[in-house]
Design a protein around this motif. Sequence first.
Motif, short mmCIF file in Angstrom:
data_model
loop_
_atom_site.label_atom_id
_atom_site.label_comp_id
_atom_site.label_asym_id
_atom_site.label_seq_id
_atom_site.Cartn_x
_atom_site.Cartn_y
_atom_site.Cartn_z
N SER A 167 0.83 -1.21 0.00
CA SER A 167 0.00 0.00 0.00
C SER A 167 0.87 1.27 0.00
N LEU A 168 2.04 1.20 0.68
CA LEU A 168 2.95 2.35 0.66
C LEU A 168 3.51 2.59 -0.74
N LEU A 169 3.80 1.48 -1.44
CA LEU A 169 4.29 1.58 -2.82
C LEU A 169 3.24 2.24 -3.71
N LYS A 172 2.94 5.79 -3.24
CA LYS A 172 4.26 6.44 -3.41
C LYS A 172 4.64 7.17 -2.12
N SER A 173 4.35 6.54 -1.01
CA SER A 173 4.59 7.13 0.31
C SER A 173 6.09 7.15 0.65
N GLN A 174 6.50 8.16 1.41
CA GLN A 174 7.89 8.23 1.88
C GLN A 174 7.96 7.88 3.37
N HIS A 175 7.15 6.96 3.79
CA HIS A 175 7.06 6.52 5.18
C HIS A 175 8.45 6.14 5.71
N LYS A 176 8.70 6.49 6.97
CA LYS A 176 10.05 6.24 7.52
C LYS A 176 10.37 4.75 7.66
N ASN A 177 9.34 3.91 7.80
CA ASN A 177 9.60 2.47 7.89
C ASN A 177 9.35 1.75 6.56
N LYS A 178 9.31 2.53 5.49
CA LYS A 178 9.01 1.92 4.17
C LYS A 178 9.99 0.78 3.86
N LYS A 179 11.25 1.01 4.17
CA LYS A 179 12.26 0.01 3.85
C LYS A 179 11.94 -1.32 4.55
N TYR A 180 11.55 -1.21 5.82
CA TYR A 180 11.21 -2.43 6.57
C TYR A 180 10.02 -3.15 5.92
N PHE A 181 8.95 -2.40 5.65
CA PHE A 181 7.74 -3.04 5.10
C PHE A 181 8.03 -3.63 3.71
N LEU A 182 8.83 -2.93 2.92
CA LEU A 182 9.15 -3.45 1.58
C LEU A 182 9.99 -4.72 1.65
N SER A 183 10.88 -4.77 2.67
CA SER A 183 11.71 -5.98 2.78
C SER A 183 10.82 -7.20 3.04
N ARG A 184 9.74 -6.98 3.74
CA ARG A 184 8.81 -8.09 4.03
C ARG A 184 8.00 -8.46 2.78
N GLU A 246 -4.44 -3.11 11.46
CA GLU A 246 -4.75 -4.53 11.65
C GLU A 246 -5.40 -5.15 10.42
N LYS A 247 -6.17 -4.36 9.71
CA LYS A 247 -6.91 -4.93 8.56
C LYS A 247 -5.96 -5.50 7.51
N MET A 248 -4.74 -4.96 7.45
CA MET A 248 -3.75 -5.49 6.52
C MET A 248 -3.49 -6.98 6.79
N ALA A 249 -3.55 -7.33 8.09
CA ALA A 249 -3.29 -8.71 8.49
C ALA A 249 -4.45 -9.63 8.11
N LEU A 250 -5.63 -9.05 7.98
CA LEU A 250 -6.81 -9.87 7.67
C LEU A 250 -6.98 -10.10 6.18
N GLN A 251 -6.81 -9.03 5.42
CA GLN A 251 -7.16 -9.15 4.00
C GLN A 251 -5.99 -9.01 3.05
N GLY A 252 -4.83 -8.62 3.55
CA GLY A 252 -3.67 -8.50 2.66
C GLY A 252 -2.88 -9.80 2.66
N GLY A 253 -2.50 -10.25 1.51
CA GLY A 253 -1.70 -11.48 1.44
C GLY A 253 -0.23 -11.10 1.42
N GLU A 254 0.55 -11.86 0.71
CA GLU A 254 1.95 -11.54 0.41
C GLU A 254 2.92 -11.82 1.54
N ASP A 255 2.41 -12.07 2.75
CA ASP A 255 3.35 -12.37 3.85
C ASP A 255 3.92 -13.77 3.73
N TYR A 256 3.11 -14.67 3.18
CA TYR A 256 3.52 -16.07 3.03
C TYR A 256 3.88 -16.72 4.36
N GLU A 257 3.17 -16.31 5.41
CA GLU A 257 3.26 -17.06 6.66
C GLU A 257 2.35 -18.29 6.52
N LEU A 258 2.49 -19.24 7.44
CA LEU A 258 1.62 -20.40 7.42
C LEU A 258 0.46 -20.20 8.39
N CYS A 259 -0.70 -20.74 8.03
CA CYS A 259 -1.84 -20.83 8.93
C CYS A 259 -2.13 -22.32 9.06
#
Lengths: 315, 315
Positions: A167-169, A172-184, A246-259
């Motif tokens: 969503s930051l991408l 085109k946000s310049q969020h200070k933690n952008k690098k962290y979120f993008l690495s994930r 929190e909603k990112m955790a419910l409806q956003g994919g891409e984390d590729y964690e296991l459930c």
Amino acid sequence: MTEFELIKKILHSQKTQRGDVIVHAGDDGAVLQIPKDQQLVVSTDTLVCGTHFFPDMPAFDLGYRALSVNLSDLAAMGALPAWAMLSLTLPKINNVWISKFIHGFFSLAKKYKIELVGGNLTRGALSITVHAHGFIPKNQALTRKAAKIGDLIYVTGTLGDAAYGLSLLKEKSQHKNKKYFLSRLYRPTARIEVGIALRALASSCIDISDGLISDLSHILKSSKKGATVFLDKIPLSPQLKKEGQEKMALQGGEDYELCFTISPENQNKLKKINCPLTYIGKIEKEKKLIILDKKNKPLKINQRGYDHFHKRPNN
Amino acid sequence: MTEFELIKKILHSQKTQRGDVIVHAGDDGAVLQIPKDQQLVVSTDTLVCGTHFFPDMPAFDLGYRALSVNLSDLAAMGALPAWAMLSLTLPKINNVWISKFIHGFFSLAKKYKIELVGGNLTRGALSITVHAHGFIPKNQALTRKAAKIGDLIYVTGTLGDAAYGLSLLKEKSQHKNKKYFLSRLYRPTARIEVGIALRALASSCIDISDGLISDLSHILKSSKKGATVFLDKIPLSPQLKKEGQEKMALQGGEDYELCFTISPENQNKLKKINCPLTYIGKIEKEKKLIILDKKNKPLKINQRGYDHFHKRPNN
């Protein structure tokens, strides 16, 4: 550089040569030896430029991610990865880009001693299809269909960072933690070791590629069950918690964690697994998914997670 | 129709269910049982709209061809096909087109009792990647690298029809035999039975996807040998012979016939194979490919057959 020269270059940059590869890449097909008493697990995924990633995504990360999302499918089955195939469609040959892409791909392949045993190179709109092959002892594969009433629902790691990165991408946000979120987003961790450890423990398992709601719903549908999930139990990174997303955790994919689901009597055996595992809810008889907020009020949810032919619900 | 509904529809239209598929398509991966004493042969190929086929190619034929070109790779290894995976990238969902495509794909899959065990559906420029899996008894795979000096070079069927069909399409020609040539382009025959029969006989084998010169050159390079080929021995269909288009047989691919080498003492064992097989030349010590015309004069040849990142030499 011609197509054949490029293929040769790619194959030469590969360090891994496995003993179970009888005929390596470079012939009409590869010939492979499955270990005795093991079954083969196969999975494939395609990443299309403009649909799954932006054209300016770093090539190294793209190569890494293209393999990782496939390994994640093997992890969800409890398989140990062994071989991969790579079908790369490129608008033109760009040596620097390709070197970085292949470097990213092999950096992950090396970790699991995966050998690239074939593939192809084609001209067209940028797109990557990977096939991953792994092994599993007979009849130990984790599937989606055997969750039982009363089973506990767990997830690995934390959810939502990758979707927030996306969503930051988009903004085109310049969020200070952008690098962290993008690495994930760019380098998701395939939970191979967890999948293997869960073989004898979990009743069902899936990787979260389309979002927790969508992917847990696949388990529920296949298992013909329902579930209650507690919103405040869903594990978030400190970075995401700070954002109130929190909603990112419910409806956003891409984390590729296991459930996965597990019977209560197996719960204490999870302690030996070297990965953060979080209890988030339980399997119910009534065939619906209920998500309760902090006040125990059910959330209104959109069952649809990510669908390639529909707009994403959240971003 | 959503992505998930479409996948369900595709899988429901499949008639084949094999006993060696432990977990069928629809989970994170398929789980497959390799027969005892067999090795796995895997191959993949991608067809991109605009590079490998025109947008108006009939969907049935495209589905057929996407599987057939992969089976051809298995045939060249001597493998018996078993399972396939299909990665389909589509600009939008067109139910009629997809039904025809899948019908074409399954019409060939059924012939060899191949089960579709996985794949994915993505939005993007039209492109199809198929993975084919087959079996071969231990250490019987045909490769490109064991052609020996004095071995005879053979091809199956006739060459050049498909390339001529492609040239007619490009010229928008209304040739009276266009339908015949297109049928050879659109529905190539994977020579599965020939490949299996050659397991114990041939010293090397390849399928002709890029043209005889290019593909025979792969055998020569891998085997570190040369060859002499006699132009007037190259088998042409009566239809192509009439056109005087022998060059299509040399440099045009797409026929997916097999080219193999065999020692002279095995030659008489070829009679039992129920497919036209034609002797076209022999393997030589000197590492070059010489093609002799009717007057025994060497042709000037362009060693490069089809290269996705270069213009085709002939059309």
